[in-house]
Design a protein around this motif. Structure first.
Motif, PDB file in Angstrom:
ATOM      1  N   SER A 202       0.838  -1.204   0.000  1.00 57.35           N
ATOM      2  CA  SER A 202       0.000   0.000   0.000  1.00 57.35           C
ATOM      3  C   SER A 202       0.866   1.244   0.000  1.00 57.35           C
ATOM      4  O   SER A 202       0.598   2.200  -0.734  1.00 57.35           O
ATOM      5  N   GLY A 203       1.895   1.251   0.838  1.00 58.26           N
ATOM      6  CA  GLY A 203       2.769   2.410   0.936  1.00 58.26           C
ATOM      7  C   GLY A 203       3.396   2.741  -0.412  1.00 58.26           C
ATOM      8  O   GLY A 203       3.383   3.884  -0.870  1.00 58.26           O
ATOM      9  N   ILE A 204       3.940   1.710  -1.077  1.00 59.94           N
ATOM     10  CA  ILE A 204       4.567   1.914  -2.387  1.00 59.94           C
ATOM     11  C   ILE A 204       3.532   2.460  -3.371  1.00 59.94           C
ATOM     12  O   ILE A 204       3.779   3.412  -4.114  1.00 59.94           O
ATOM     13  N   ASN A 205       2.350   1.844  -3.330  1.00 58.50           N
ATOM     14  CA  ASN A 205       1.281   2.242  -4.247  1.00 58.50           C
ATOM     15  C   ASN A 205       0.913   3.714  -4.085  1.00 58.50           C
ATOM     16  O   ASN A 205       0.792   4.455  -5.071  1.00 58.50           O
ATOM     17  N   PHE A 206       0.768   4.163  -2.850  1.00 56.27           N
ATOM     18  CA  PHE A 206       0.370   5.560  -2.629  1.00 56.27           C
ATOM     19  C   PHE A 206       1.488   6.517  -3.024  1.00 56.27           C
ATOM     20  O   PHE A 206       1.225   7.596  -3.565  1.00 56.27           O
ATOM     21  N   ILE A 207       2.743   6.151  -2.754  1.00 56.03           N
ATOM     22  CA  ILE A 207       3.851   7.039  -3.135  1.00 56.03           C
ATOM     23  C   ILE A 207       3.819   7.277  -4.642  1.00 56.03           C
ATOM     24  O   ILE A 207       3.871   8.412  -5.118  1.00 56.03           O
ATOM     25  N   VAL A 208       3.710   6.184  -5.412  1.00 57.42           N
ATOM     26  CA  VAL A 208       3.727   6.335  -6.872  1.00 57.42           C
ATOM     27  C   VAL A 208       2.467   7.062  -7.344  1.00 57.42           C
ATOM     28  O   VAL A 208       2.532   7.932  -8.218  1.00 57.42           O
ATOM     29  N   THR A 209       1.333   6.733  -6.748  1.00 54.60           N
ATOM     30  CA  THR A 209       0.098   7.407  -7.129  1.00 54.60           C
ATOM     31  C   THR A 209       0.236   8.914  -6.967  1.00 54.60           C
ATOM     32  O   THR A 209      -0.104   9.691  -7.869  1.00 54.60           O
ATOM     33  N   ILE A 210       0.745   9.322  -5.815  1.00 56.08           N
ATOM     34  CA  ILE A 210       0.811  10.757  -5.531  1.00 56.08           C
ATOM     35  C   ILE A 210       1.892  11.430  -6.372  1.00 56.08           C
ATOM     36  O   ILE A 210       1.726  12.550  -6.831  1.00 56.08           O
ATOM     37  N   LEU A 211       2.997  10.732  -6.618  1.00 58.00           N
ATOM     38  CA  LEU A 211       4.045  11.370  -7.421  1.00 58.00           C
ATOM     39  C   LEU A 211       3.675  11.442  -8.894  1.00 58.00           C
ATOM     40  O   LEU A 211       4.026  12.394  -9.579  1.00 58.00           O
ATOM     41  N   LYS A 212       2.966  10.424  -9.392  1.00 56.86           N
ATOM     42  CA  LYS A 212       2.826  10.309 -10.840  1.00 56.86           C
ATOM     43  C   LYS A 212       1.426  10.589 -11.366  1.00 56.86           C
ATOM     44  O   LYS A 212       1.249  10.775 -12.568  1.00 56.86           O
TER      45      LYS A 212
ATOM     46  N   MET B  20       5.257   4.441 -14.259  1.00 57.48           N
ATOM     47  CA  MET B  20       4.824   4.237 -12.863  1.00 57.48           C
ATOM     48  C   MET B  20       5.353   2.918 -12.327  1.00 57.48           C
ATOM     49  O   MET B  20       5.792   2.839 -11.178  1.00 57.48           O
ATOM     50  N   ASN B  21       5.306   1.862 -13.155  1.00 61.12           N
ATOM     51  CA  ASN B  21       5.801   0.566 -12.686  1.00 61.12           C
ATOM     52  C   ASN B  21       7.277   0.650 -12.319  1.00 61.12           C
ATOM     53  O   ASN B  21       7.708   0.101 -11.311  1.00 61.12           O
ATOM     54  N   ILE B  22       8.048   1.353 -13.160  1.00 67.14           N
ATOM     55  CA  ILE B  22       9.488   1.428 -12.896  1.00 67.14           C
ATOM     56  C   ILE B  22       9.751   2.249 -11.632  1.00 67.14           C
ATOM     57  O   ILE B  22      10.520   1.849 -10.760  1.00 67.14           O
ATOM     58  N   LEU B  23       9.044   3.361 -11.489  1.00 73.51           N
ATOM     59  CA  LEU B  23       9.207   4.154 -10.260  1.00 73.51           C
ATOM     60  C   LEU B  23       8.798   3.335  -9.037  1.00 73.51           C
ATOM     61  O   LEU B  23       9.495   3.320  -8.019  1.00 73.51           O
ATOM     62  N   GLY B  24       7.668   2.626  -9.159  1.00 69.11           N
ATOM     63  CA  GLY B  24       7.195   1.792  -8.055  1.00 69.11           C
ATOM     64  C   GLY B  24       8.246   0.767  -7.670  1.00 69.11           C
ATOM     65  O   GLY B  24       8.471   0.496  -6.492  1.00 69.11           O
ATOM     66  N   PHE B  25       8.940   0.230  -8.695  1.00 69.24           N
ATOM     67  CA  PHE B  25       9.952  -0.767  -8.374  1.00 69.24           C
ATOM     68  C   PHE B  25      11.148  -0.141  -7.665  1.00 69.24           C
ATOM     69  O   PHE B  25      11.732  -0.747  -6.772  1.00 69.24           O
ATOM     70  N   TRP B  26      11.497   1.082  -8.066  1.00 67.34           N
ATOM     71  CA  TRP B  26      12.569   1.782  -7.347  1.00 67.34           C
ATOM     72  C   TRP B  26      12.193   1.981  -5.878  1.00 67.34           C
ATOM     73  O   TRP B  26      13.021   1.806  -4.980  1.00 67.34           O
ATOM     74  N   VAL B  27      10.935   2.346  -5.631  1.00 70.39           N
ATOM     75  CA  VAL B  27      10.504   2.526  -4.242  1.00 70.39           C
ATOM     76  C   VAL B  27      10.591   1.198  -3.499  1.00 70.39           C
ATOM     77  O   VAL B  27      11.036   1.121  -2.354  1.00 70.39           O
ATOM     78  N   PHE B  28      10.171   0.123  -4.197  1.00 63.62           N
ATOM     79  CA  PHE B  28      10.267  -1.214  -3.599  1.00 63.62           C
ATOM     80  C   PHE B  28      11.722  -1.537  -3.252  1.00 63.62           C
ATOM     81  O   PHE B  28      12.013  -2.083  -2.182  1.00 63.62           O
ATOM     82  N   LEU B  29      12.639  -1.171  -4.167  1.00 70.00           N
ATOM     83  CA  LEU B  29      14.055  -1.418  -3.868  1.00 70.00           C
ATOM     84  C   LEU B  29      14.493  -0.624  -2.640  1.00 70.00           C
ATOM     85  O   LEU B  29      15.334  -1.086  -1.864  1.00 70.00           O
ATOM     86  N   GLY B  30      13.923   0.552  -2.445  1.00 69.32           N
ATOM     87  CA  GLY B  30      14.197   1.315  -1.225  1.00 69.32           C
ATOM     88  C   GLY B  30      13.829   0.491  -0.001  1.00 69.32           C
ATOM     89  O   GLY B  30      14.586   0.407   0.976  1.00 69.32           O
ATOM     90  N   ALA B  31      12.659  -0.164  -0.052  1.00 71.28           N
ATOM     91  CA  ALA B  31      12.243  -1.023   1.064  1.00 71.28           C
ATOM     92  C   ALA B  31      13.205  -2.194   1.214  1.00 71.28           C
ATOM     93  O   ALA B  31      13.535  -2.609   2.331  1.00 71.28           O
TER      94      ALA B  31
END
Lengths: 651, 201
Positions: A202-212, B20-31
């Motif tokens: 959920s956290g990842i999803n909201f970050i990307v949603t809000i940024l993009k 968005m998928n690529i950015l989301g994956f970067w965030v996942f890599l942060g985790a």
């Protein structure tokens, strides 16, 4: 290894309270199955809810689950207060009391506060930033089903196998195999792990949603405050939850596979659990508190008919709180012998958090100054929050002083403090938000009059329950005491506290009655904008059509919808309507939830071979998802036009 | 989200959903960084708690570790070649280098399994001491990630074989390559702070 639970031990027996629960669970399950069959609702349930990827429906499912868990956790609270209402009572045995306070803590934080706030975030964030959905709709559904799977696992513990009993903090060595050999704490490790993975997603999803996915013109510094706070909370989720993932993984390894991360006998370090737990656990407090602050900001601005005072200082203060939240965890165990230097550092960082938080309080007060204040229930909850939360904050600074904390540590004073922070800071916010956004979700408002009963009963009950605990703590009553002797001077205070908890429960009942009453009788003729709102979620129909916006709005400043109303640009031109692309429903997230529950249950029982076999189904789900090339579908111009005309009139 | 296609960008970035998928994956890599940081921190806390069991010096063999490292670093290079071929729109090149990467990944896992069996034979199980518990947890988590990556790559190879290089498949190739390089970076930390430090100190 492999000496898990036997078949004969699966069902918990011998306690009349638990027997009653088992019968209640059985009857409820039968009633649900019979009801769905009788009204022929199975396919509706599957099509509209279990397979949905619509962020609003997922949000509503989170909220329903959260309210049910609130009831469950509240019953635990009532049982505790009943047990201590008189000296020497034996309503609960000591073991049962341990299980009850453990369940109360875990459920209220992780299965009540989290889903209610994540549910609200789900419903509102895409609307506030002018988007049609979250960035990853199917992942969003998966998050929900993993949370739900974890919650179900945790809740069946008390009837199947035995409940966790080492407190919500589950400190080692108590939570280790040596002192709690039954499967209860396996449930803790496994169910929180599953729910935690869902939260991380959920956290990842909201970050990307809000940024993009912000609509045209919605710069970061024009975002509504609820979106801002949720964004920062999501960042804290991504930074903090993996720590808990690892800690719970170690706990499971120690308990199920006999390793020695936290167990002293093999050289392990029990203190390391306390460090990892609070490295996650303290930020967790802000994960739930920050979105709540955002809710108050929205409601106070709207109901004062003014801009939020000090918008940019609000943003700076939430970022400051987020950073500080990661630097204070040792204040949860000053007395464990870290030494004066370490304690002093953490004492100072802890007190520093009062600065940005105080800033926010003043911003809310200044927002109301010279405003034309509307006293709806949503606003009442926001107003009640300010003084009660301040009591929680001030006692927090008292606890932050390491030297003084040696006196308060693990007493009822602490219990009072965190209830004075979390109940105004989360529960009041959730109630305020539900009254405020209910029409957006369901197309009718909750009854204001019943809402007043809810408000007053809950507030009086809350203060009566928790105010005496400050004094009990100062009189030396430690937390988690299951009973006590006469003559300590605690009896009147504990009796008041018990009476308060009954009033509190009556307040919650009034809330449930309000939902029931409003579902049946409230007027469906509610405008899309009943509170004269300022942000974009009010620019669309109530309840919101599944595609959110026929044409994505354009933003020119803070409080975008307020500006649009002033400039008269809220309308929709028929010729501008285009087909809307939407994601398709999917059964995979639900399937994954079921699989995780099964794997989790086998792991809890320490049946390793079945768990290994069942976990292959997780890979089946991942592969199904990987090979799924469903691109969604389009809602045609005609359908969009018709839907828009139904609430806007002729275009 | 279908949306617009921006031809000026590399193929995997051309649609909004891909970005968005690529950015989301970067965030996942942060985790993932936080996850591995926690595993490392625990290992550092517990690395001297051998309670009379085998120590790092007793167990680690420089030659084996160097081979493991060589295999994984090479696989990161071949994974880079796959992305290079993808940018040149050469489907067969992509398939070839992804397959090579996958084989190297499997070789790595195979060797690591042998290494674990060897450790267990010398009486170093994860139940022996806190040092070994934290070591197996760290190496095991990394190994599990590599295993998952191999399976993932296989799924992507099949999709590229069936569908060619599209917006969706290129995005998937790119994301799996991010994952693969990340695992390599983690291994460099393991190599330095677990193996080399364990053998020297």
């Amino acid at each position: 290894m492999g000496n898990g639970i036997k078949f004969s031990e699966i069902l918990v027996t011998g306690d009349p309270l638990i027997l009653a629960s088992q019968i209640a669970i059985l009857l409820t399950s039968i009633a649900i199955v019979a009801g769905l069959t009788y009204f022929n609702k199975w396919s509706w349930l599957w099509r509209e809810w279990l397979t949905t990827v619509d962020h609003k429906k997922i949000g509503i499912m989170y909220i329903i689950a959260g309210v049910v868990m609130f009831f469950r956790g509240g019953m635990d609270g009532l049982m505790m207060r009943a047990q201590t209402s008189q000296p020497g009572l034996e309503i609960l045995s000591s073991q049962h009391y341990n299980e009850v306070f453990t369940a109360h803590g875990v459920i209220m934080i992780l299965f009540m506060a989290m889903p209610l706030l994540i549910g609200l975030m789900n419903v509102i964030i895409p609307l506030q930033i002018g988007a049609r959905d979250v960035a990853f709709p199917q992942l969003n559904a998966l998050s929900f089903w993993l949370f739900f799977s974890g919650a179900m696992l945790f809740n069946i513990a008390f009837v199947i196998g035995g409940a966790p009993d080492a407190g919500w903090t589950s400190y080692f060595p108590l939570a280790g195999k040596e002192f709690t050999p039954n499967v209860g704490n396996n449930y803790y490790a496994i169910s929180l792990q599953i729910a935690g993975i869902g939260t991380l997603m959920s956290g990842i999803n909201f970050i990307v949603t809000i940024l993009k996915m912000r609509t045209k013109g919605m710069t970061l510094m024009r975002m509504p405050m609820f979106t801002w706070t949720s964004f920062i909370a999501s960042i804290i989720i991504v930074a903090a939850f993996p720590i808990f993932t690892v800690a719970l993984g170690y706990m499971a390894l120690d308990r199920i596979f006999g390793t020695h991360i936290f167990t002293i006998s093999g050289g392990g370090e029990p203190m390391h659990w306390a460090n990892l737990f609070w490295l996650w656990g303290h930020p967790e407090v802000y994960i739930v508190a920050l979105p709540a602050f955002g809710i108050f900001s929205e409601i106070i601005a709207t109901h004062s008919r003014k801009n939020l005072y000090g918008y940019s200082s609000m943003v700076i203060s939430i970022v400051g709180i987020a950073i500080l939240s990661m630097l204070v965890w040792v204040h949860h165990f000053y007395t464990m012998g870290s030494g004066p230097v370490v304690n002093s550092v953490f004492s100072i960082t802890t007190m520093l958090i009062a600065v940005p938080t105080g800033m926010k309080i003043f911003n809310w007060l200044f927002t109301m100054r010279k405003g034309r204040i509307q006293m709806t229930n949503a606003m009442l909850w926001s107003l009640a929050f300010i003084p009660t939360f301040t009591i929680g904050g001030v006692t927090g600074v008292m606890l932050a002083m390491a030297a003084a904390d040696y006196q308060y540590h693990n007493t009822m004073f602490l219990v009072a403090h965190f209830h004075y922070v979390l109940i105004p800071g989360v529960v009041f916010a959730v109630f305020a938000a539900l009254y405020y956004w209910w029409p957006k979700m369901f197309g009718f408002t909750l009854n204001e009059k019943i809402g007043r009963w809810h408000f007053w009963l809950f507030n009086i009950g809350f203060n009566m329950t928790f105010m005496p605990m400050f004094f009990l703590g100062l009189k030396g009553m430690s937390r988690r005491m299951f009973t006590y002797q006469e003559g300590l001077g605690w009896e009147p205070l504990l009796l008041v506290s018990f009476a308060g908890s009954l009033i509190l429960a009556a307040g919650f009942a009034a809330f449930c009655y309000n939902i029931y009453w409003s579902f049946r009788y409230a007027s469906r003729d509610v405008s899309n904008d009943p509170w004269d709102g300022r942000t974009l979620e009010w620019a669309t129909a109530s309840p919101v059509q599944h595609y959110n916006f026929a044409k994505l709005p354009e933003v020119t400043g803070i409080d975008a919808y307020w500006k649009m109303k002033k400039e008269g640009t809220t309308g929709l031109i028929k010729e501008e309507i285009e087909p809307v692309h939407m994601p398709s429903n999917s059964g995979i997230p639900f399937f994954m939830g079921v699989v995780f529950t099964i794997v989790g249950l086998f792991l809890v029982f320490e049946w390793l071979i079945p768990a290994l076999i069942a976990s292959f189904l997780i890979f089946v789900g991942l592969i199904m998802r990987s090979f799924d090339y469903d691109d969604g579908y389009y809602v045609g111009v005609d359908e969009v036009t018709k839907t828009e005309q139904s609430w806007r009139g002729d275009l | 989200m279908a949306g617009t296609v921006d031809k000026s960008l590399p193929m995997e970035y051309q649609t909004q959903q891909s970005q968005m998928n690529i950015l989301g994956f970067w965030v996942f890599l942060g985790a993932e960084i936080v996850l591995f940081a926690t595993l490392f921190a625990t290992y550092f806390v517990l690395q001297d708690r051998t309670v009379g069991g085998p120590t790092a010096q007793d167990m680690f063999v420089l030659r084996d570790v160097l081979i493991l490292t060589f295999i994984l670093l090479t696989s990161s290079f071949t994974c880079g070649l796959a992305i290079h071929e993808m940018r040149r729109n050469n489907e067969n090149g992509v398939l070839l280098w992804l397959a090579v990467t996958m084989v190297l990944g499997m070789a790595f896992i195979g060797m690591e399994v042998f290494e674990f069996i060897h450790y267990v034979d010398m009486g170093a199980t994860m139940q022996t001491s806190a040092f070994l518990s934290s070591l197996y947890a760290l190496l095991g988590t990394h190994g599990l990630h590599v295993t998952l990556g191999v399976g993932w790559m296989l799924a992507i190879i099949l999709q590229v074989y069936r569908r060619g290089l599209t917006h969706v498949t290129t995005r998937k190739i790119f994301i799996v390559s991010l994952y693969w390089h990340f695992l390599d970076v983690v291994w460099i930390f393991i190599f330095t702070f677990v193996y080399i430090q364990g053998m020297v100190m």
